[in-house]
Design a protein around this motif. Structure first.
Motif, PDB file in Angstrom:
ATOM      1  N   PHE A  24       4.972  -4.475  -1.738  1.00 62.68           N
ATOM      2  CA  PHE A  24       5.568  -5.399  -0.857  1.00 62.68           C
ATOM      3  C   PHE A  24       7.122  -5.253  -0.816  1.00 62.68           C
ATOM      4  N   PHE A  25       7.650  -4.304  -1.528  1.00 62.96           N
ATOM      5  CA  PHE A  25       8.987  -3.873  -1.190  1.00 62.96           C
ATOM      6  C   PHE A  25       9.036  -2.490  -0.764  1.00 62.96           C
ATOM      7  N   THR A  26       8.019  -2.116  -0.221  1.00 62.92           N
ATOM      8  CA  THR A  26       8.030  -0.801   0.359  1.00 62.92           C
ATOM      9  C   THR A  26       7.442  -0.728   1.647  1.00 62.92           C
ATOM     10  N   PRO A  27       8.135  -0.006   2.693  1.00 57.36           N
ATOM     11  CA  PRO A  27       7.690  -0.031   3.897  1.00 57.36           C
ATOM     12  C   PRO A  27       6.318   0.357   4.370  1.00 57.36           C
ATOM     13  N   ALA A  28       5.723  -0.520   5.196  1.00 52.84           N
ATOM     14  CA  ALA A  28       4.278  -0.314   5.569  1.00 52.84           C
ATOM     15  C   ALA A  28       4.176   1.362   6.050  1.00 52.84           C
ATOM     16  N   SER A  29       4.816   1.957   6.851  1.00 50.85           N
ATOM     17  CA  SER A  29       4.552   3.364   7.099  1.00 50.85           C
ATOM     18  C   SER A  29       4.524   4.346   6.079  1.00 50.85           C
ATOM     19  N   LEU A  30       5.274   4.101   5.059  1.00 53.90           N
ATOM     20  CA  LEU A  30       5.166   4.966   3.792  1.00 53.90           C
ATOM     21  C   LEU A  30       4.094   4.614   2.890  1.00 53.90           C
ATOM     22  N   LEU A  31       3.292   3.215   2.762  1.00 53.79           N
ATOM     23  CA  LEU A  31       2.287   3.116   2.239  1.00 53.79           C
ATOM     24  C   LEU A  31       1.147   3.748   2.963  1.00 53.79           C
ATOM     25  N   ARG A  32       1.086   3.742   4.376  1.00 50.85           N
ATOM     26  CA  ARG A  32      -0.039   4.247   5.101  1.00 50.85           C
ATOM     27  C   ARG A  32      -0.086   5.964   4.929  1.00 50.85           C
TER      28      ARG A  32
END
Length: 711
Positions: free
Chosen positions: A613-621
């Motif tokens: 939740f403290f990580t950009p969604a783009s990086l998670l994807r």
């Protein structure tokens, strides 16, 4: 050629340095024109055709003293109430060696008579007396006059090396020079008398001597001025070797003044003297910031030391140039000179400089205090200081720190910063020196941030180059954590009341800033404030901003975060480094050192469950940790609950939201927290980490288990 080592001629004190030059000059001018000289460690060496015996015989039997006179000073011997012990016998001497002095006394006396001066000239008549003396002085007398005083814009100006025109307070150097001569020689015949030979052995070779004269030496040898606590008893008198006094003034004649116009706001002509600059308290433990102020110092002089034998003409040329420059401007103070030395290298054959400060000591007397020995070698760290000069930041900062109304905290921090900058000018200054300077830059900005007047007079520090990061990187967990935090968007505005000005492309002070939340308290408390403010600002922008987005290559390691969570880091150091790093243009990537062989083990489950939740969604994807169609946002409850210490409730929210978004956590109830520190956990979650480490912490989308069918 013989090499004569003069153990009594050393770089310190100043009297011994000048004595070395005095011997060199006299031998070159009166005995061996081919003589060369150099420094062999802490001793002066003459390379000459003459022998040791020839040198001693010359000084005892043939040396012709230079006319060292100051008829413009009270106490010089020219006026009725002055001491005449040396003046009177030399004025009437018929000895050949004293004829230049006798003639100069006669000429000066005639000038004073023509001007009807029967007492010390006042400020109005002194320039006229000096011009008349210059017009009629012999070449030898003129050499001394040029070394002691210069008429700048019609007014006399005095180089600090010779006090205020050949005197220091009530001590007149010239009259004492004459007195020391009659202690060494018979004024009538010129023959050496008394202990002249024994004193010469002591002066040249530091051999034992039966006794010393109970006379003053002034500013040139602080250890010999006497007074309380100057010896093993309660007090002692000033004791000197007469040869030391005579030869040091003879050496001072190698320094010749000149005037130059420096392009400053006042456009006034200033005295330019060889290797002389304004005083600076940095770079020395024996000099306080107050010592550099007006009335407390006459400036600094940097005496060159050279190891290769040089001819007297080469040394004259060196001293005639006598300047150090930074780019196109001359060095103005000790820090400037140290930076210039670090760039100069050995271009002029100088191996080192002995730095002296003319500071008030022993009551109101000035003493030439040895400050430091500075090697003349390339110091790449000195180039970092250039960044602080942009926009005149460093000049304005130092001026503000010297003001009477400046806060004590700012004075102290600026003094520490100057010392740290001096350290950068030393050859071999390593990463710790760069870190120290960077930390103090951050502390200076924190001091300015809480000073109303400081913000009015000192602009915001221009962005420092990425070379500061590369030079300070010690591959320690504290540095990587601070760098990762500094890479977060808007971190500078969180640490100081500033805003970005698009027109000037730089930070400006913004006293009404609401984004500035860094303040008193430990690292955890400040990072909790920053996390809360970053999330609030992102939500005000409609959720389009990523408050914890940062360059992936600058992220910390998972092992660093583990050390932080387990209280294995120096939090104060992380905070100090962060305060400095926010003012640096960060590089795109940082060379990663070898990982620690002692792995601390896996990160706590509470961290792993909430980190996404403290990580950009783009990086998670990108890492295949979030489905392409998955909706992702940081629930406000998670940071609020963590800050309040309610970790288990925060985990339950994170567990439920993760399953809804499609993260690959296993099916089942939310795991139980093992007693994590909520605020510290929140602080660690705000720190970006390396993508590879993040990928190892989170399950892949493909690992997600389907929800069990409802019966």
């Amino acid at each position: 050629m013989n090499e004569i080592l003069l153990a009594g001629c050393t770089p310190t004190p100043l009297a011994n340095y000048l004595k070395a030059l005095g011997v060199f000059r006299l031998v070159a001018e009166q005995m061996d024109p081919d003589v060369k000289a150099c420094w062999r460690g802490e001793r002066f060496a003459l390379v000459t055709h003459i022998s040791t015996e020839d040198l001693e015989q010359f000084l005892l039997g043939e040396y012709r003293p230079t006319p060292v006179l100051a008829p413009w000073n009270g106490g010089s011997g020219f006026f009725p109430n002055d001491n005449k012990d040396g003046f009177r016998p030399l004025a009437i001497s018929s000895a050949a060696r004293f004829q230049p002095i006798a003639e100069a006394i006669s000429t000066a006396s005639q000038v004073l008579a023509d001007l009807n001066l029967t007492e010390k000239p006042n400020p109005d008549t002194k320039p006229r007396a000096l011009m008349a003396l210059r017009a009629r002085a012999s070449d030898k007398f003129l050499a001394w006059l040029d070394a002691a005083v210069v008429l700048s814009a019609g007014e006399p100006a005095y180089p600090p090396l010779l006090g205020t025109g050949g005197n220091d307070g009530r001590l007149d150097f010239t009259n004492n020079f004459l007195q020391r001569l009659v202690e060494l020689f018979d004024p009538a015949t010129g023959a050496a008398v008394g202990l002249a030979s024994a004193w010469l052995d002591h002066a040249l070779y530091a051999r034992p001597t039966p006794k010393l004269a109970q006379k003053a030496i002034g500013q040139f040898a602080p250890g010999q001025v006497g007074g309380p606590n100057a010896t093993s008893g309660f007090a002692t008198d000033s004791r000197i070797n007469p040869w030391d006094f005579v030869l040091m003034l003879e050496g001072a004649l190698l320094f010749v003044t000149a005037t130059s116009r420096r392009l400053e706001a006042n456009q006034q002509a200033m005295l330019a003297y060889p290797f002389t600059v304004y005083a600076n308290s940095g770079g020395s433990g024996g000099m306080a910031q107050a010592d550099a102020g007006a009335g407390s110092s006459r400036g600094e002089i940097w005496m060159p030391l050279w190891a290769n034998p040089a001819h007297i003409d080469e040394i004259r040329a060196l001293l005639a140039e006598g300047r150090a420059t930074l780019g196109r401007r001359p060095a103005r103070d000790g820090l400037d000179f140290a930076r210039a030395v670090s760039r100069l290298g050995t271009d002029r054959g100088i191996n080192a400089f002995q730095r002296y400060g003319f500071m008030v000591r022993n009551g109101l007397a000035y003493l030439a205090t040895p400050i430091a020995r500075v090697e003349s070698k390339r110091a790449p760290g000195a180039d970092l200081i250039n960044d602080l000069e942009r926009g005149h930041f460093l000049d304005l900062l130092r001026r503000e720190a010297r003001g009477k109304e400046s806060p004590a905290s700012l004075k102290r921090t600026v003094a520490q910063l100057e010392n740290a900058l001096f350290a950068l000018t030393r050859p071999g200054a390593g990463r710790q020196a760069v870190q120290r300077a960077l930390i103090l830059v951050g502390e200076v900005m924190q001091s300015l941030a809480i000073s109303r007047k400081g913000k009015e007079t000192v602009p915001v520090l221009p962005s420092l180059s990425s070379a500061w990061v590369l030079g300070a990187n010690d591959n320690a967990a504290e540095f990587r954590l601070a760098l990762a935090l500094a890479s977060l968007p808007g971190m500078t505005a969180h640490l100081a009341p500033v805003k970005w000005d698009r027109s000037s492309h730089r930070w400006q002070w913004h006293p009404e800033s609401r984004t500035h939340v860094w303040g008193k308290g430990d690292l955890t408390r400040n990072l909790v404030r920053i996390a809360g403010r970053s999330i609030m600002d992102a939500q005000r922008q409609g959720g389009t901003a990523e408050p914890f987005d940062s360059p992936a290559a600058l992220g910390a390691r998972a092992t660093d975060v583990h050390a932080l969570l387990s209280n294995g880091t120096d939090d104060a150091r992380i905070a100090s480094l962060l305060q400095g790093l926010v003012w640096v243009r960060l590089p795109e990537a940082l060379a990663q050192g070898a990982p620690n062989a002692d792995s601390p083990g896996p990160l706590p489950l509470a961290y792993r469950l909430t980190k996404a939740f403290f990580t950009p969604a783009s990086l998670l994807r990108y890492l295949d940790r979030l489905p392409a169609e998955g909706r992702w946002a940081l629930p406000q409850e998670i940071p609020r609950l963590l800050a309040a210490g309610q970790v288990q409730k925060a985990l339950e929210v994170a567990w439920r939201r993760s399953r809804i978004a499609g993260l690959g956590w296993p099916v089942g109830d939310c795991p139980q927290d093992a007693g994590s520190d909520g605020p510290r956990l929140l602080a660690s979650l705000a720190i970006p980490i390396q993508p590879a480490d993040l990928a190892r912490l989170l399950p892949r989308v493909a690992d997600q288990e389907p929800e069990p069918a409802q019966s």
